[in-house]
Enzyme design. Structure first.
Site, PDB file in Angstrom:
ATOM      1  N   GLY A 183       0.796  -1.225   0.000  1.00 52.76           N
ATOM      2  CA  GLY A 183       0.000   0.000   0.000  1.00 52.76           C
ATOM      3  C   GLY A 183       0.828   1.273   0.000  1.00 52.76           C
ATOM      4  N   THR A 184       0.206   2.349   0.445  1.00 49.86           N
ATOM      5  CA  THR A 184       0.831   3.677   0.419  1.00 49.86           C
ATOM      6  C   THR A 184       2.167   3.672   1.139  1.00 49.86           C
ATOM      7  OG1 THR A 184      -1.360   4.667   0.429  1.00 49.86           O
ATOM      8  CG2 THR A 184       0.469   6.101   1.021  1.00 49.86           C
TER       9      THR A 184
ATOM     10  N   LYS B 241      11.509   7.959   3.390  1.00 49.49           N
ATOM     11  CA  LYS B 241      12.611   7.868   4.372  1.00 49.49           C
ATOM     12  C   LYS B 241      13.898   7.383   3.704  1.00 49.49           C
ATOM     13  CE  LYS B 241       9.600   9.166   6.190  1.00 49.49           C
ATOM     14  NZ  LYS B 241       8.140   9.248   6.204  1.00 49.49           N
TER      15      LYS B 241
ATOM     16  N   HIS C 276      24.627   6.336  29.348  1.00 48.11           N
ATOM     17  CA  HIS C 276      25.481   7.468  28.986  1.00 48.11           C
ATOM     18  C   HIS C 276      26.635   6.959  28.124  1.00 48.11           C
ATOM     19  CE1 HIS C 276      27.759  11.188  29.431  1.00 48.11           C
ATOM     20  NE2 HIS C 276      28.823  10.435  29.702  1.00 48.11           N
TER      21      HIS C 276
HETATM   22  C1  LIG Z   1       4.600  10.623   1.430  1.00 51.15           C
HETATM   23  C2  LIG Z   1       4.015   9.887   2.614  1.00 51.15           C
HETATM   24  C3  LIG Z   1       4.828   9.593   3.699  1.00 51.15           C
HETATM   25  C4  LIG Z   1       4.296   8.916   4.788  1.00 51.15           C
HETATM   26  N1  LIG Z   1       5.131   8.644   5.841  1.00 51.15           N
HETATM   27  C5  LIG Z   1       4.632   8.006   6.915  1.00 51.15           C
HETATM   28  C6  LIG Z   1       5.474   7.682   8.011  1.00 51.15           C
HETATM   29  O1  LIG Z   1       6.664   7.972   7.993  1.00 51.15           O
HETATM   30  N2  LIG Z   1       4.945   7.029   9.062  1.00 51.15           N
HETATM   31  C7  LIG Z   1       3.624   6.693   9.107  1.00 51.15           C
HETATM   32  O2  LIG Z   1       3.185   6.119  10.101  1.00 51.15           O
HETATM   33  N3  LIG Z   1       2.789   6.972   8.083  1.00 51.15           N
HETATM   34  C8  LIG Z   1       3.261   7.619   6.993  1.00 51.15           C
HETATM   35  N4  LIG Z   1       2.437   7.875   5.936  1.00 51.15           N
HETATM   36  C9  LIG Z   1       1.018   7.471   6.036  1.00 51.15           C
HETATM   37  C10 LIG Z   1       0.862   5.974   5.770  1.00 51.15           C
HETATM   38  O3  LIG Z   1       1.437   5.655   4.527  1.00 51.15           O
HETATM   39  C11 LIG Z   1      -0.618   5.607   5.791  1.00 51.15           C
HETATM   40  O4  LIG Z   1      -1.195   6.041   6.994  1.00 51.15           O
HETATM   41  C12 LIG Z   1      -0.804   4.096   5.669  1.00 51.15           C
HETATM   42  O5  LIG Z   1      -0.240   3.628   4.471  1.00 51.15           O
HETATM   43  C13 LIG Z   1      -2.300   3.749   5.718  1.00 51.15           C
HETATM   44  O6  LIG Z   1      -2.434   2.360   5.554  1.00 51.15           O
HETATM   45  P1  LIG Z   1      -3.809   1.722   5.050  1.00 51.15           P
HETATM   46  O7  LIG Z   1      -3.590   0.254   5.096  1.00 51.15           O
HETATM   47  O8  LIG Z   1      -4.953   2.308   5.771  1.00 51.15           O
HETATM   48  O9  LIG Z   1      -3.989   2.207   3.527  1.00 51.15           O
HETATM   49  P2  LIG Z   1      -3.019   2.184   2.263  1.00 51.15           P
HETATM   50  O10 LIG Z   1      -1.612   1.995   2.640  1.00 51.15           O
HETATM   51  O11 LIG Z   1      -3.381   3.375   1.469  1.00 51.15           O
HETATM   52  O12 LIG Z   1      -3.426   0.845   1.497  1.00 51.15           O
HETATM   53  C14 LIG Z   1      -4.651   0.695   0.873  1.00 51.15           C
HETATM   54  C15 LIG Z   1      -4.509  -0.365  -0.201  1.00 51.15           C
HETATM   55  O13 LIG Z   1      -5.802  -0.690  -0.675  1.00 51.15           O
HETATM   56  C16 LIG Z   1      -5.737  -0.879  -2.080  1.00 51.15           C
HETATM   57  N5  LIG Z   1      -7.091  -0.675  -2.587  1.00 51.15           N
HETATM   58  C17 LIG Z   1      -7.854   0.454  -2.514  1.00 51.15           C
HETATM   59  N6  LIG Z   1      -9.075   0.227  -3.020  1.00 51.15           N
HETATM   60  C18 LIG Z   1      -9.093  -1.073  -3.425  1.00 51.15           C
HETATM   61  C19 LIG Z   1     -10.073  -1.895  -4.012  1.00 51.15           C
HETATM   62  N7  LIG Z   1     -11.323  -1.459  -4.255  1.00 51.15           N
HETATM   63  N8  LIG Z   1      -9.743  -3.168  -4.321  1.00 51.15           N
HETATM   64  C20 LIG Z   1      -8.485  -3.656  -4.068  1.00 51.15           C
HETATM   65  N9  LIG Z   1      -7.517  -2.918  -3.505  1.00 51.15           N
HETATM   66  C21 LIG Z   1      -7.836  -1.643  -3.166  1.00 51.15           C
HETATM   67  C22 LIG Z   1      -4.737   0.168  -2.543  1.00 51.15           C
HETATM   68  O14 LIG Z   1      -4.193  -0.200  -3.798  1.00 51.15           O
HETATM   69  C23 LIG Z   1      -3.713   0.103  -1.416  1.00 51.15           C
HETATM   70  O15 LIG Z   1      -2.682  -0.798  -1.691  1.00 51.15           O
HETATM   71  C24 LIG Z   1       2.933   8.527   4.808  1.00 51.15           C
HETATM   72  C25 LIG Z   1       2.115   8.804   3.711  1.00 51.15           C
HETATM   73  C26 LIG Z   1       2.649   9.466   2.622  1.00 51.15           C
HETATM   74  C27 LIG Z   1       1.766   9.745   1.446  1.00 51.15           C
END
Ligand SMILES: Cc1cc2nc3c(=O)[nH]c(=O)nc-3n(C[C@H](O)[C@H](O)[C@H](O)COP(=O)(O)OP(=O)(O)OC[C@H]3O[C@@H](n4cnc5c(N)ncnc54)[C@H](O)[C@@H]3O)c2cc1C
Length: 471
Positions: A41-42, A52, A450
């Site tokens: 995912g994201t 990072k 320390h």
């Molecule tokens: C630039 C950036 C830097 C970040 N840095 C940090 C950090 O350092 N530390 C931190 O804690 N958080 C960070 N985040 C936030 C973090 O990435 C998100 O909070 C986290 O990824 C959320 O996870 P999630 O599983 O809810 O969703 P996501 O990671 O968004 O995953 C959702 C998945 O669902 C899939 N999907 C969506 N709809 C469908 C569908 N209908 N059918 C099948 N698949 C689908 C997508 O393709 C995706 O793979 C960062 C975000 C960004 C943008």
């Protein structure tokens, strides 16, 4: 007969893939539907990990730029950075981690069903990947995450006016970059590209950078950013942006009504993220939504029976929900345990750590000083600068401080806020302190090794009682 599972998870981000592994380990048959070509995912593909990785390159450059301080001789000429190598290394790290999840799925007998999922009612999920197949689930967990949010009136061409998804892939270092928004994503990219050599301007509508952090942290970051040559425009609204083939022009209105005109190679819009629910069929099934998010209760149950939701896509009991990888994973574990019949308790969102990997980095947990006062606590604060520590002097990283916010009546620690070296690591101790309802006195009596950066935490505790040792 459609293939049938105990649990079907939609989305393989840090929420979904962790929920799937935990459910499988607790004996459930599990499938995960994911539409991307890789898992994670994201966080793994566009967020935490690639950003990072770029920040580590920026840090390497920072150390090399200070070579003379370390007694290292570098041939004449300013050190430069090769973006091809930067991206190659970042992509290798990302590839290794996403493949790692695939292996974990195999090990835990989790089926990855490739395609886009749509809720079909009655526990059925349609998955479209060219053709449509239907799978049956006793329980469904929606973990579809979030996507960059635009700003009304600014058309994102994804070449000159970009989101974080494009900013991590820039093939060349922009000569100039305007960053719109100073949350975690905005300040991290500002740090990366400033270190790589771009002229960076950061524009924030609110009166201070990283507006969710304690005010002292915002002030320290602004001081450091200005010192690094980043132009900071707070209390400023971007009113217009237009891209041509080789430039972006940005018009911004400052707090006192002046119109500033900025020109840059790239405008990065980093103003937050929106939930992903388009085409999911949640609304059609009558699932209760809240401003586009899926509304859940404190144990992540949606309004539909046997359908849960976690991660960036949710709003919990109608309140704002932190969009963080570790939050989505904690929610995934809790949901999996509930579905396996384990006793679970709601998470305490006051104990969620927040890490921002700008330079200097920020780690915080719990109430800010202003929040603690607003909740009626008799507040006592103490802070200690990293610059006094031997370890910080040795590392040449002397910016920043640790600040503790405590309740004067019971001495309980309410919040810990730090900016400076290793803050994103040091904050873990503070998270445990809050979790265990630790007092300032107990933190003082905890012997810190320390010479380490962690001594700043102990000294901040001493300062909260009015007497830091080394100040
Ligand atoms: C630039 C950036 C830097 C970040 N840095 C940090 C950090 O350092 N530390 C931190 O804690 N958080 C960070 N985040 C936030 C973090 O990435 C998100 O909070 C986290 O990824 C959320 O996870 P999630 O599983 O809810 O969703 P996501 O990671 O968004 O995953 C959702 C998945 O669902 C899939 N999907 C969506 N709809 C469908 C569908 N209908 N059918 C099948 N698949 C689908 C997508 O393709 C995706 O793979 C960062 C975000 C960004 C943008």
């Amino acid at each position: 007969m459609p293939a049938s599972y105990d649990v079907v998870v939609i989305g393989a981000g840090t929420g979904g893939y962790v929920a799937a592994i935990r459910a499988a380990r607790l004996g459930k048959t599990v499938a995960v539907v994911e539409k991307q070509k890789s898992l994670g995912g994201t966080c793994l593909i566009w967020g935490c990990i690639p950003t990072k990785a770029l920040l580590e390159h920026a840090h390497a450059l920072k150390v090399i730029q200070a070579a003379t301080e370390w007694g290292v001789t570098i041939p004449p000429g300013a050190p430069t950075i090769d973006m091809r190598q930067v991206h190659a290394r970042k992509d290798k790290v990302v590839y290794g981690l996403t493949r790692g999840i695939e292996l974990l799925f195999k090990k835990n007998k989790i089926d990855w069903i490739k395609g886009t999922a749509r809720l079909a009612g009655g526990g059925r999920v349609d998955v479209v990947d060219g053709q449509t197949q239907t799978i049956q689930a006793s329980e469904i967990v929606i973990a579809t995450g979030s996507t960059p949010r635009g700003v009304p009136g600014i058309e994102m061409d994804r070449a000159r006016i970009v989101t974080s998804d494009e900013a991590i892939h820039l093939a060349e270092i922009p000569r100039s970059l305007v960053v719109l928004g100073s949350g975690a994503v905005g300040v991290e990219f500002a740090s990366i590209y400033r270190r790589f050599g771009s002229e960076v301007t950061i524009v924030e509508l609110l009166p201070r950078l990283v507006p969710l952090e304690d005010e002292a942290i915002s002030a320290e970051l602004e001081k450091s950013f200005r010192k690094q040559g980043i132009t900071v425009l707070t209390g400023t609204r971007v009113t217009r942006a237009a891209a041509t083939a080789d430039r972006v022009t940005v018009e911004a209105e400052t707090g006192d009504g002046k119109i500033e005109s900025l020109a840059a190679d790239i405008l990065l819009v980093a103003t937050g993220r929106a939930p992903v629910t388009t085409g999911l069929g949640a609304e059609e099934l009558g699932i209760r939504m809240e401003r586009g998010y899926i509304r859940v209760d404190s144990l992540y149950r949606t309004s539909a029976p046997n359908v849960s939701a976690i991660g960036d896509v949710i709003s919990v009991d109608g309140t704002a929900h932190p969009q963080l990888a570790h939050v989505s994973s904690a929610e995934g574990i809790l949901v999996a345990e509930r579905l396996a019949g384990r006793e679970v308790r709601p998470l305490n969102y006051d104990h969620v750590p927040s890490c921002t990997y700008c330079d200097p980095e920020i780690g915080s947990v719990g109430l800010t000083e202003a929040e603690a006062r607003a909740r009626g606590y008799d507040v006592r604060v103490g802070s200690f600068p990293f610059g006094v520590l031997g370890r910080a002097k040795m590392a040449g990283e002397t910016e920043g401080f640790v600040k503790i916010v405590a309740d004067a009546r019971y001495d309980e620690i309410l919040g810990v806020h730090m900016i400076g070296p290793r803050s994103t690591e040091l904050v873990a101790e503070a998270v445990l302190a809050l979790r265990l309802e630790c007092t300032v006195e107990e933190l003082i009596r905890t012997i810190h090794p320390h010479p380490t950066f962690s001594e700043a935490v102990a000294e901040a505790a001493h300062a909260t009682h009015g007497a830091a040792i080394h100040l």
